[in-house]
Motif scaffolding. Structure first.
Motif, PDB file in Angstrom:
ATOM      1  N   GLN A   1       0.834  -1.217   0.000  1.00 39.29           N
ATOM      2  CA  GLN A   1       0.000   0.000   0.000  1.00 39.29           C
ATOM      3  C   GLN A   1       0.859   1.253   0.000  1.00 39.29           C
ATOM      4  OE1 GLN A   1      -2.000  -1.201   3.472  1.00 39.29           O
ATOM      5  NE2 GLN A   1      -3.851  -1.896   2.430  1.00 39.29           N
ATOM      6  N   PHE A   2       1.974   1.171   0.727  1.00 44.66           N
ATOM      7  CA  PHE A   2       2.870   2.334   0.767  1.00 44.66           C
ATOM      8  C   PHE A   2       3.329   2.697  -0.648  1.00 44.66           C
ATOM      9  CE2 PHE A   2       7.340   3.602   0.480  1.00 44.66           C
ATOM     10  CZ  PHE A   2       7.238   4.878   1.007  1.00 44.66           C
ATOM     11  N   PHE A   3       3.826   1.702  -1.388  1.00 39.91           N
ATOM     12  CA  PHE A   3       4.341   1.994  -2.724  1.00 39.91           C
ATOM     13  C   PHE A   3       3.205   2.314  -3.708  1.00 39.91           C
ATOM     14  CE2 PHE A   3       8.147  -0.036  -1.023  1.00 39.91           C
ATOM     15  CZ  PHE A   3       9.115   0.839  -1.484  1.00 39.91           C
ATOM     16  N   ASN A   4       2.169   1.461  -3.708  1.00 43.10           N
ATOM     17  CA  ASN A   4       1.154   1.575  -4.766  1.00 43.10           C
ATOM     18  C   ASN A   4       0.124   2.681  -4.523  1.00 43.10           C
ATOM     19  OD1 ASN A   4       2.441  -0.562  -5.919  1.00 43.10           O
ATOM     20  ND2 ASN A   4       1.105  -2.086  -4.937  1.00 43.10           N
ATOM     21  N   ASN A   5      -0.232   2.898  -3.262  1.00 42.40           N
ATOM     22  CA  ASN A   5      -1.330   3.847  -3.001  1.00 42.40           C
ATOM     23  C   ASN A   5      -0.856   5.195  -2.479  1.00 42.40           C
ATOM     24  OD1 ASN A   5      -2.720   1.568  -3.571  1.00 42.40           O
ATOM     25  ND2 ASN A   5      -3.488   1.216  -1.504  1.00 42.40           N
ATOM     26  N   TYR A   6       0.400   5.267  -2.083  1.00 42.47           N
ATOM     27  CA  TYR A   6       0.878   6.551  -1.544  1.00 42.47           C
ATOM     28  C   TYR A   6       2.107   7.052  -2.295  1.00 42.47           C
ATOM     29  CZ  TYR A   6       3.346   9.824   1.516  1.00 42.47           C
ATOM     30  OH  TYR A   6       4.034  10.908   1.996  1.00 42.47           O
ATOM     31  N   PHE A   7       3.222   6.361  -2.105  1.00 48.61           N
ATOM     32  CA  PHE A   7       4.475   6.961  -2.558  1.00 48.61           C
ATOM     33  C   PHE A   7       4.546   7.156  -4.079  1.00 48.61           C
ATOM     34  CE2 PHE A   7       8.892   7.369  -3.631  1.00 48.61           C
ATOM     35  CZ  PHE A   7       9.295   8.331  -2.725  1.00 48.61           C
ATOM     36  N   LEU A   8       4.310   6.066  -4.829  1.00 41.84           N
ATOM     37  CA  LEU A   8       4.520   6.170  -6.282  1.00 41.84           C
ATOM     38  C   LEU A   8       3.554   7.139  -6.952  1.00 41.84           C
ATOM     39  CD1 LEU A   8       5.512   2.480  -7.058  1.00 41.84           C
ATOM     40  CD2 LEU A   8       6.994   4.504  -6.897  1.00 41.84           C
ATOM     41  N   PRO A   9       2.244   7.079  -6.661  1.00 42.12           N
ATOM     42  CA  PRO A   9       1.359   8.060  -7.307  1.00 42.12           C
ATOM     43  C   PRO A   9       1.751   9.505  -6.994  1.00 42.12           C
ATOM     44  CG  PRO A   9       0.072   6.378  -6.145  1.00 42.12           C
ATOM     45  CD  PRO A   9       1.503   6.124  -5.830  1.00 42.12           C
ATOM     46  N   GLU A  10       2.107   9.768  -5.732  1.00 44.09           N
ATOM     47  CA  GLU A  10       2.453  11.149  -5.345  1.00 44.09           C
ATOM     48  C   GLU A  10       3.773  11.594  -5.953  1.00 44.09           C
ATOM     49  OE1 GLU A  10       0.523  13.186  -4.103  1.00 44.09           O
ATOM     50  OE2 GLU A  10      -1.039  11.940  -3.188  1.00 44.09           O
ATOM     51  N   ILE A  11       4.752  10.690  -5.909  1.00 43.04           N
ATOM     52  CA  ILE A  11       6.085  11.095  -6.374  1.00 43.04           C
ATOM     53  C   ILE A  11       6.093  11.286  -7.893  1.00 43.04           C
ATOM     54  CG2 ILE A  11       7.242   8.851  -6.824  1.00 43.04           C
ATOM     55  CD1 ILE A  11       8.810  11.420  -4.649  1.00 43.04           C
ATOM     56  N   LYS A  12       5.287  10.478  -8.580  1.00 44.69           N
ATOM     57  CA  LYS A  12       5.236  10.640 -10.042  1.00 44.69           C
ATOM     58  C   LYS A  12       4.661  12.009 -10.383  1.00 44.69           C
ATOM     59  CE  LYS A  12       5.397   5.836 -11.397  1.00 44.69           C
ATOM     60  NZ  LYS A  12       4.673   4.582 -11.574  1.00 44.69           N
ATOM     61  N   LYS A  13       3.600  12.387  -9.654  1.00 42.73           N
ATOM     62  CA  LYS A  13       3.009  13.729  -9.894  1.00 42.73           C
ATOM     63  C   LYS A  13       4.061  14.798  -9.641  1.00 42.73           C
ATOM     64  CE  LYS A  13      -1.122  12.816  -7.640  1.00 42.73           C
ATOM     65  NZ  LYS A  13      -1.922  13.215  -6.501  1.00 42.73           N
ATOM     66  N   ARG A  14       4.777  14.643  -8.535  1.00 44.21           N
ATOM     67  CA  ARG A  14       5.741  15.672  -8.126  1.00 44.21           C
ATOM     68  C   ARG A  14       6.834  15.865  -9.171  1.00 44.21           C
ATOM     69  NH1 ARG A  14       9.074  16.689  -2.685  1.00 44.21           N
ATOM     70  NH2 ARG A  14      11.016  17.241  -3.656  1.00 44.21           N
ATOM     71  N   TYR A  15       7.435  14.761  -9.641  1.00 46.29           N
ATOM     72  CA  TYR A  15       8.536  14.903 -10.583  1.00 46.29           C
ATOM     73  C   TYR A  15       8.068  15.182 -12.004  1.00 46.29           C
ATOM     74  CZ  TYR A  15      11.719  14.125  -6.808  1.00 46.29           C
ATOM     75  OH  TYR A  15      12.411  14.274  -5.636  1.00 46.29           O
ATOM     76  N   GLN A  16       6.823  14.750 -12.313  1.00 48.88           N
ATOM     77  CA  GLN A  16       6.266  15.132 -13.612  1.00 48.88           C
ATOM     78  C   GLN A  16       6.138  16.650 -13.682  1.00 48.88           C
ATOM     79  OE1 GLN A  16       2.633  13.014 -14.147  1.00 48.88           O
ATOM     80  NE2 GLN A  16       3.717  11.380 -15.205  1.00 48.88           N
ATOM     81  N   LYS A  17       5.574  17.208 -12.593  1.00 47.07           N
ATOM     82  CA  LYS A  17       5.404  18.673 -12.545  1.00 47.07           C
ATOM     83  C   LYS A  17       6.755  19.351 -12.688  1.00 47.07           C
ATOM     84  CE  LYS A  17       1.614  19.280  -9.386  1.00 47.07           C
ATOM     85  NZ  LYS A  17       1.510  19.348  -7.954  1.00 47.07           N
ATOM     86  N   ALA A  18       7.755  18.822 -11.956  1.00 44.48           N
ATOM     87  CA  ALA A  18       9.077  19.447 -12.000  1.00 44.48           C
ATOM     88  C   ALA A  18       9.646  19.392 -13.413  1.00 44.48           C
ATOM     89  CB  ALA A  18      10.009  18.729 -11.024  1.00 44.48           C
ATOM     90  N   SER A  19       9.483  18.222 -14.114  1.00 44.10           N
ATOM     91  CA  SER A  19      10.075  18.148 -15.445  1.00 44.10           C
ATOM     92  C   SER A  19       9.291  19.013 -16.431  1.00 44.10           C
ATOM     93  CB  SER A  19      10.162  16.702 -15.926  1.00 44.10           C
ATOM     94  OG  SER A  19       8.875  16.159 -16.003  1.00 44.10           O
ATOM     95  N   THR A  20       7.948  19.128 -16.212  1.00 47.98           N
ATOM     96  CA  THR A  20       7.168  20.009 -17.089  1.00 47.98           C
ATOM     97  C   THR A  20       7.651  21.446 -16.917  1.00 47.98           C
ATOM     98  OG1 THR A  20       5.328  18.611 -16.448  1.00 47.98           O
ATOM     99  CG2 THR A  20       4.796  20.502 -17.823  1.00 47.98           C
ATOM    100  N   ARG A  21       7.900  21.834 -15.661  1.00 50.98           N
ATOM    101  CA  ARG A  21       8.355  23.207 -15.427  1.00 50.98           C
ATOM    102  C   ARG A  21       9.694  23.453 -16.109  1.00 50.98           C
ATOM    103  NH1 ARG A  21       6.230  22.929 -10.189  1.00 50.98           N
ATOM    104  NH2 ARG A  21       8.199  22.288  -9.290  1.00 50.98           N
ATOM    105  N   THR A  22      10.568  22.432 -16.091  1.00 48.01           N
ATOM    106  CA  THR A  22      11.889  22.601 -16.691  1.00 48.01           C
ATOM    107  C   THR A  22      11.772  22.795 -18.206  1.00 48.01           C
ATOM    108  OG1 THR A  22      12.554  20.994 -15.077  1.00 48.01           O
ATOM    109  CG2 THR A  22      14.223  21.609 -16.669  1.00 48.01           C
ATOM    110  N   ILE A  23      10.823  22.034 -18.803  1.00 43.56           N
ATOM    111  CA  ILE A  23      10.677  22.101 -20.265  1.00 43.56           C
ATOM    112  C   ILE A  23      10.078  23.455 -20.678  1.00 43.56           C
ATOM    113  CG2 ILE A  23       9.412  21.075 -22.221  1.00 43.56           C
ATOM    114  CD1 ILE A  23       9.653  18.380 -20.585  1.00 43.56           C
ATOM    115  N   GLU A  24       9.165  23.965 -19.842  1.00 42.86           N
ATOM    116  CA  GLU A  24       8.447  25.193 -20.243  1.00 42.86           C
ATOM    117  C   GLU A  24       9.381  26.394 -20.442  1.00 42.86           C
ATOM    118  OE1 GLU A  24       4.156  24.205 -18.245  1.00 42.86           O
ATOM    119  OE2 GLU A  24       5.572  25.463 -17.137  1.00 42.86           O
TER     120      GLU A  24
END
Ligand code: SER
Length: 343
Positions: free
Chosen positions: A320-343
């Motif tokens: 549950q830690f990996f599937n329901n908390y950490f991975l969904p949240e961390i993917k959002k976080r780093y996706q946002k960061a990489s989108t900001r870098t590209i913009e």
């Protein structure tokens, strides 16, 4: 709920930020204290912030009548080993000052101030890996032989908390005993947040590895692959503090509780990171001092008493830690960061 006054020290740390976010939802009047200014995550929340060294600024805190104190400020285990006297000052003198404040206010206002104290698996100490492995899940009273300054500080502060709440001098012989503070401590395992990265601790390799993998950065783990300790998702840590805060005093058969969620090795952390982020570059480069610290900590702890006394149960096991908390949240976080870098 009627407004209650709460102090959170170390509010800018990982637990502090998450706890303040939860406490504001309860309508408390919150005072935060930290060496640093409030970070973005909690800056806009309705809190009053006192910035500065707790030991030097303790007088200011006497102006408030806190119902509840969360004393989170501390120098963590790796940092404390390189600056031992400073760690003692922060961890022990800081706690002592706040305990005295809570004891004074409890007696003066005839109302027990609740004092919530995060202790740690660092209070345990095994001589070697064989003893650690043989012990398995440790109970709160076992292996209280810490190897680190941080572990010694935490264990001693637990004792001070119990002393000031129960057996202060000869007060227990007093026919009209004064109102005592209400000390409650939780021994946390390594904590992992999807929103913040730790610093200064020795369980940090777990979260550091996962955040690095998600961010596409190489990571050299400072303990070897077979190293095992217990970990917990940050939301469970916050839940435990709030549950213990809310627990009726008469339900508590102890003042110090172990809590657990899942236990895994650094190698298993790596496997999880590789499954989620194929191609993650994670190597092992043990640092003998930090390896020694983690080897002295238990593989897991027995939290049966917390489960019995205040219905403790984590929301996140390993999956549950990996599937329901950490991975969904961390993917959002780093996706946002990489989108900001590209913009
Ligand atoms: N996470 C802490 C540390 O590594 C232990 O409680 O210092």
């Amino acid at each position: 709920m009627s407004e209650r006054s709460v102090l959170v020290t170390g509010a800018c740390g990982e637990i502090g930020q998450a706890l303040v976010q939860s406490l504001t939802k309860r309508g408390f009047h919150i005072v935060t204290a930290d060496l640093a200014p409030l970070p973005e995550t909690i800056k806009s929340l309705p809190v009053e912030h006192i910035q500065g060294d707790l030991v030097n600024r303790i007088k200011i805190l006497y102006d408030y009548d806190f119902d509840i104190i969360f004393h989170l400020a501390a120098s963590l285990s790796s940092k404390a080993e390189v600056a031992t006297e400073e760690a003692h000052r922060i961890n022990v003198e800081g706690t002592m000052q706040l305990l005295l404040l809570a004891a004074y206010k409890s007696e003066k206002l005839k109302k027990s101030v609740k004092f919530l104290f995060p202790s740690s698996i660092a209070v345990y100490g095994f001589p070697d890996r064989a003893a650690k492995h043989a012990a398995g899940n440790v109970k709160a009273g076992e292996w209280n032989t810490p190897h680190t300054m941080y572990g010694c500080n935490k264990l001693y502060c637990e004792k001070l908390g119990v002393y000031y709440s129960c057996f202060c001098g000869q007060r227990h012989l007093d026919p009209n005993p004064p109102t005592m503070l209400d000390f409650r401590a939780i021994r946390f395992p390594g904590l992992v947040s999807a929103f913040t990265v730790p610093s200064g601790g020795t369980s940090d390799y777990g979260p550091e590895m996962l955040h690095a993998a998600a961010a596409g950065k190489p990571y050299a783990c400072f303990v070897d692959a077979d190293t095992r300790i217990s970990f917990m998702a940050m939301p469970d840590a916050i839940k435990s503090l709030l549950m213990l805060m809310d627990a009726p005093r008469e339900c508590l058969s102890s003042q110090v509780y172990n809590i657990a969620a899942f236990s895994l090795t650094a190698g298993e952390f790596r496997q999880r990171a590789l499954s989620a982020f194929p191609g993650a570059q994670i190597t092992f480069k043990p640092n003998p001092r930090r390896q020694g610290i983690v080897d002295s900590w238990p593989e897991d702890v027995d939290d049966a008493l917390a489960r019995k006394d205040w219905d403790w149960k984590p929301d996140y096991d390993e999956d549950q830690f990996f599937n329901n908390y950490f991975l969904p949240e961390i993917k959002k976080r780093y996706q946002k960061a990489s989108t900001r870098t590209i913009e």
